[in-house]
Write a protein that holds these residues in place. Sequence first.
Motif, mmCIF file in Angstrom:
data_model
loop_
_atom_site.group_PDB
_atom_site.id
_atom_site.type_symbol
_atom_site.label_atom_id
_atom_site.label_comp_id
_atom_site.label_asym_id
_atom_site.label_seq_id
_atom_site.Cartn_x
_atom_site.Cartn_y
_atom_site.Cartn_z
ATOM 1 N N LYS A 59 0.764 7.370 7.203
ATOM 2 C CA LYS A 59 0.552 6.613 5.979
ATOM 3 C C LYS A 59 -0.059 7.566 5.003
ATOM 4 N N ILE A 60 0.646 7.733 3.756
ATOM 5 C CA ILE A 60 0.279 8.322 2.738
ATOM 6 C C ILE A 60 -0.127 7.669 1.612
ATOM 7 N N PHE A 61 -1.059 7.965 0.949
ATOM 8 C CA PHE A 61 -1.661 7.286 -0.251
ATOM 9 C C PHE A 61 -1.935 8.228 -1.241
ATOM 10 N N VAL A 62 -1.223 8.129 -2.591
ATOM 11 C CA VAL A 62 -1.522 8.830 -3.562
ATOM 12 C C VAL A 62 -1.972 8.099 -4.712
ATOM 13 N N PRO A 63 -3.074 8.094 -5.256
ATOM 14 C CA PRO A 63 -3.707 7.629 -6.333
ATOM 15 C C PRO A 63 -3.076 7.417 -7.609
ATOM 16 N N GLY A 64 -2.972 6.329 -8.366
ATOM 17 C CA GLY A 64 -2.389 6.085 -9.506
ATOM 18 C C GLY A 64 -3.408 5.891 -10.766
ATOM 19 N N ASN A 65 -2.872 5.645 -11.937
ATOM 20 C CA ASN A 65 -3.799 5.303 -12.894
ATOM 21 C C ASN A 65 -4.703 4.055 -12.761
ATOM 22 N N ILE A 87 -5.219 6.848 7.269
ATOM 23 C CA ILE A 87 -4.517 6.776 6.061
ATOM 24 C C ILE A 87 -4.800 8.291 5.220
ATOM 25 N N ILE A 88 -3.883 8.857 5.116
ATOM 26 C CA ILE A 88 -3.997 10.158 4.419
ATOM 27 C C ILE A 88 -3.889 10.221 2.840
ATOM 28 N N VAL A 89 -4.924 10.526 2.101
ATOM 29 C CA VAL A 89 -5.091 10.524 0.856
ATOM 30 C C VAL A 89 -4.582 11.738 0.481
#
Length: 184
Positions: A59-65, A87-89
């Motif tokens: 599970k990959i999470f990439v922050p948005g605006n 969860i991998i940030v």
Amino acid sequence: MLSYSVFAFSDTHGSHRLLKVPEDVDIVICAGDAVEDDLEGGEYDDFIEWFSSLSAKWKIFVPGNHELSFGVGQAEKIVRQMNEKGIIVLEDAVEECDGVVIASISGNATIDDEDIPDDIDILVTHDPPYGILDEDMGSVNILNFILKAKPSYHLFGHIHSTAGQSQMFGSTECINIAVPPQVP
């Protein structure tokens, strides 16, 4: 050739529970704007609970605006909560997931040529590359990164009007994974 399945999305803005995520997917990626971060701290609780409960191994999470806490340096607790739930940030980093190399860069990142990996399978960003499904809001730095890294896929969101569209850029398939706005 690696065999894996990916489900990717962005821009749910708190409506993540409306998504139908396949149970047999190997990798789930959120490319940002999962919440409407108002710097209060609790906005992520439901998303983290839901995202961590998905059956995917990765599970990959990439922050948005809209993940404002990340932009103002207040995300340490959120990152810790995500990591504790598996969860991998991924921010300006690379992660290898059972042979699949996934990278993420922010829209304003500048990376020296010698630091750009040449084995990226999937690039995940919130912002689109300049000139590709971007409505003139894309990032030149991301475009340059794609030119040099040549990932197989570039997954991004942010531009709601081109949600679900894809475009080839050289050998890279660029896909806008934004979720179209919900119609009542």
